[in-house]
Design an enzyme around this catalytic site. Sequence first.
Site, PDB file in Angstrom:
ATOM      1  N   GLU A 160      19.610  -6.574-116.758  1.00 55.11           N
ATOM      2  CA  GLU A 160      18.556  -5.617-116.439  1.00 55.11           C
ATOM      3  C   GLU A 160      18.795  -4.333-117.211  1.00 55.11           C
ATOM      4  O   GLU A 160      19.894  -4.092-117.698  1.00 55.11           O
ATOM      5  CB  GLU A 160      18.495  -5.352-114.937  1.00 55.11           C
ATOM      6  CG  GLU A 160      19.774  -4.795-114.334  1.00 55.11           C
ATOM      7  CD  GLU A 160      19.938  -3.297-114.482  1.00 55.11           C
ATOM      8  OE1 GLU A 160      18.912  -2.589-114.593  1.00 55.11           O
ATOM      9  OE2 GLU A 160      21.089  -2.827-114.504  1.00 55.11           O
ATOM     10  N   SER A 191      24.493  -0.595-111.692  1.00 56.12           N
ATOM     11  CA  SER A 191      24.254   0.230-112.865  1.00 56.12           C
ATOM     12  C   SER A 191      25.531   0.345-113.689  1.00 56.12           C
ATOM     13  O   SER A 191      26.093  -0.645-114.139  1.00 56.12           O
ATOM     14  CB  SER A 191      23.693   1.587-112.442  1.00 56.12           C
ATOM     15  OG  SER A 191      23.213   2.300-113.556  1.00 56.12           O
ATOM     16  N   HIS A 246      17.479  -1.432-111.127  1.00 59.18           N
ATOM     17  CA  HIS A 246      16.875  -0.097-111.205  1.00 59.18           C
ATOM     18  C   HIS A 246      15.438   0.016-110.696  1.00 59.18           C
ATOM     19  O   HIS A 246      14.747   0.982-110.987  1.00 59.18           O
ATOM     20  CB  HIS A 246      16.988   0.434-112.626  1.00 59.18           C
ATOM     21  CG  HIS A 246      18.386   0.826-112.973  1.00 59.18           C
ATOM     22  ND1 HIS A 246      19.324  -0.087-113.382  1.00 59.18           N
ATOM     23  CD2 HIS A 246      19.018   2.021-112.932  1.00 59.18           C
ATOM     24  CE1 HIS A 246      20.468   0.532-113.608  1.00 59.18           C
ATOM     25  NE2 HIS A 246      20.315   1.809-113.332  1.00 59.18           N
TER      26      HIS A 246
END
Length: 320
Positions: free
Chosen positions: A229, A114, A295
Amino acid sequence: MFPKKPLTKGSHIRVLSPSSSIHRLGGFEANLAAKERLEALGFHLSFSSHYLVPADALDSVPIADRVADLHEAFADESVDAILATIGGSNANELLPYLDYALIAQNPKILCGYSDTTALLNAIYAKTGLVTIMGPSYSSFKMVEGQPYQTASWLAATSLASYDLTPSPEWSSDAWYDPSLPRQFFPTTWKVYAHGRASGTAIGGNLSTFGLLRGTPYAPQPDRYVLFLEEAESDDYIEFNRHLAAILQAYPDPQAVLIGRFPKECQMTEETLLYILDKHPVLKTIPVLYDLDFAHTQPLFSLRIGAQVTVDTSNLSIRFD
């Protein structure tokens, strides 16, 4: 440049928070399941000096504290690997203040996902050190899907060659809250455009990776494979904008690999294909989507800065 040591039983892992604090997750005690799981795998854990500093309004701690924790972890000869607590929104704040010479002189495993995307790619760009996008410390609290996630992480941190393979099933539910129900679906990796290609793996969370554009911290390998992503906070409209920007900054990818979208993004397959169709380059190179990273859960581990070969004929993704 690879880390000096692979992760093996008995390795010492330092846990620190380059962006969000452990307090965002309920505090130290609420996350002991992650510590216990990692210790059951045979690892010794320690926590950074500023780990329990109270979080600020952005769920983080001062820049100076976070930088000091990273420098301490890289400088400590007893530390074999560094694991981020979780993502967040401000790891890029640290980049101008890091001692990249210190990091290069003490190459060791650094892993997270992330928001840690900024740190992983910047350290590779400034030092050549291969970093790992994979589970964070808090990810090890998860029960369902953990065998796949752990196996991929151990393969990536072994520093040997390994293949990415599809998970048996996936979920987009709140894995961190065992009181809530979870729904699982069979995993299917999908091909947008066929082909075979090799290059240096870069990327990660698309909105975070985009923060590096135009800075000294953006990696610039000659031949690159983009892993991209989106997080729950960015919907399909934001993905459309971010993808266009990244393909302007990185116009000649050898392949593009797209992670599965969490349900909050409201991305449908029809919308995704419409967005991909806009970009002629994506019809000429291998492009895969609905892959197991970031995620949704479980997630595989990939090496930022390492050579990867993609072959869509057999859905092969191999790190050398």
